[in-house]
Design a protein around this motif. Structure first.
Motif, PDB file in Angstrom:
ATOM      1  N   GLU A 132       0.811  -1.218   0.000  1.00 30.56           N
ATOM      2  CA  GLU A 132       0.000   0.000   0.000  1.00 30.56           C
ATOM      3  C   GLU A 132       0.846   1.271   0.000  1.00 30.56           C
ATOM      4  N   THR A 133       1.949   1.272   0.732  1.00 26.60           N
ATOM      5  CA  THR A 133       2.754   2.490   0.861  1.00 26.60           C
ATOM      6  C   THR A 133       3.829   2.597  -0.214  1.00 26.60           C
ATOM      7  N   GLY A 134       4.245   1.473  -0.789  1.00 30.16           N
ATOM      8  CA  GLY A 134       5.316   1.497  -1.770  1.00 30.16           C
ATOM      9  C   GLY A 134       6.689   1.732  -1.165  1.00 30.16           C
ATOM     10  N   VAL A 135       6.836   1.526   0.142  1.00 25.48           N
ATOM     11  CA  VAL A 135       8.138   1.677   0.791  1.00 25.48           C
ATOM     12  C   VAL A 135       9.065   0.569   0.305  1.00 25.48           C
ATOM     13  N   LEU A 136      10.257   0.956  -0.135  1.00 28.85           N
ATOM     14  CA  LEU A 136      11.210  -0.008  -0.677  1.00 28.85           C
ATOM     15  C   LEU A 136      12.198  -0.446   0.391  1.00 28.85           C
ATOM     16  N   THR A 137      12.409  -1.749   0.469  1.00 27.97           N
ATOM     17  CA  THR A 137      13.382  -2.322   1.387  1.00 27.97           C
ATOM     18  C   THR A 137      14.337  -3.211   0.604  1.00 27.97           C
ATOM     19  N   LYS A 138      15.454  -3.513   1.227  1.00 32.29           N
ATOM     20  CA  LYS A 138      16.318  -4.556   0.691  1.00 32.29           C
ATOM     21  C   LYS A 138      15.702  -5.887   1.099  1.00 32.29           C
ATOM     22  N   ASN A 139      16.413  -6.986   0.933  1.00 35.35           N
ATOM     23  CA  ASN A 139      15.852  -8.255   1.371  1.00 35.35           C
ATOM     24  C   ASN A 139      15.497  -8.176   2.851  1.00 35.35           C
ATOM     25  N   ILE A 140      14.277  -8.574   3.184  1.00 37.53           N
ATOM     26  CA  ILE A 140      13.749  -8.403   4.540  1.00 37.53           C
ATOM     27  C   ILE A 140      14.212  -9.557   5.415  1.00 37.53           C
ATOM     28  N   GLN A 182       7.980 -12.205  -1.150  1.00 39.02           N
ATOM     29  CA  GLN A 182       8.192 -13.642  -1.370  1.00 39.02           C
ATOM     30  C   GLN A 182       9.459 -14.124  -0.677  1.00 39.02           C
ATOM     31  N   ARG A 183      10.534 -13.351  -0.832  1.00 37.15           N
ATOM     32  CA  ARG A 183      11.800 -13.715  -0.175  1.00 37.15           C
ATOM     33  C   ARG A 183      11.660 -13.667   1.343  1.00 37.15           C
ATOM     34  N   ARG A 225      12.437 -16.758   3.875  1.00 35.34           N
ATOM     35  CA  ARG A 225      13.376 -16.639   4.985  1.00 35.34           C
ATOM     36  C   ARG A 225      12.712 -17.011   6.316  1.00 35.34           C
ATOM     37  N   ILE A 226      11.471 -16.566   6.504  1.00 37.99           N
ATOM     38  CA  ILE A 226      10.753 -16.895   7.737  1.00 37.99           C
ATOM     39  C   ILE A 226      10.598 -18.406   7.886  1.00 37.99           C
TER      40      ILE A 226
END
Length: 221
Positions: free
Chosen positions: A141-149, A196-197, A201-202
């Motif tokens: 919803e926010t479009g906040v970009l992260t590296k691999n979580i 997805q990644r 990882r989880i």
């Protein structure tokens, strides 16, 4: 100047130490480990060293992550802060340049536990699964970009008895390309890939870990 001379870090990663601000206990002060920038640069391929030391400074990289389009000109009540520690800028400390962010606290006023620690104690239970789903929806919803979580870059904060996840590190793009930030279709694809990644990882974190994470990640691609 933030005086850290009498402080001990409450957490440390591979590159940085995290301190509670001595005068403002709701803020986190992150400083690079002594000599770490030079060490990272010396180990990097030659073409990465050409860009100078800035790319190896996690504080500058974090500043760049908070400068992304989705976070610009956001007011204090914006939904972007629902799952993201607030940014207070770069400041000087007695241990060098520091990144200052919101310190996410638990119910007793202590630094909130990481998702990694939560999973080790409780596993992927129903409350944290629901929190992960809400977090993923927030990303979309926010479009906040992260590296691999990664689980150690998220903390679990209880809000009225319900766990919520908050990003404390790893903000920004994994790729140097600008497309994820400026093109809607590219951004949505990028965020879906990060989600997805994250789930892979989880599930690896709560598995028997017979495979290394790199092996498990490779099988999932």
């Amino acid at each position: 100047m933030i005086d850290l001379s009498d402080q001990q870090p409450f957490a440390s990663g591979g590159n940085r130490h995290c301190y509670r601000h001595p005068l403002e206990p709701t803020k986190c002060v992150k400083v690079m480990r002594a000599g770490r920038i030079a060490e990272l640069r010396a180990r990097a391929p030659w073409y990465k060293r050409l860009t100078g030391s800035a790319r190896f400074d996690d504080n500058l990289r974090e500043q760049a992550g908070y400068s992304q389009r989705a976070l610009r000109n956001q007011g204090p009540d914006s939904r972007v802060w629902h799952h993201l520690a607030r940014w207070y800028g770069l400041q000087q400390s007695t241990q060098g340049r520091a990144a200052v962010t919101q310190l996410i606290l638990d119910e007793k006023g202590r630094p909130a536990p990481t998702l990694e620690r939560y999973l080790q104690k409780h596993g992927l239970d129903a409350p944290i699964r629901a929190a992960l789903e809400r977090f993923a929806q927030w990303l979309v919803e926010t479009g906040v970009l992260t590296k691999n979580i990664l689980p150690h870059n998220l903390v679990v904060q209880m809000r009225q008895g319900t766990p919520e996840l908050v990003v404390i590190d790893g903000l920004g793009r994994s790729s140097q390309l600008l497309f994820p930030e400026w093109l809607g279709i590219s951004k949505r694809h990028y965020i879906r890939r990060r989600i997805q990644r994250m789930w892979r990882r989880i599930h690896w974190e709560v598995s028997d870990k017979r495979l290394t994470w790199k092996e498990a990640e490779h099988r999932g691609t």
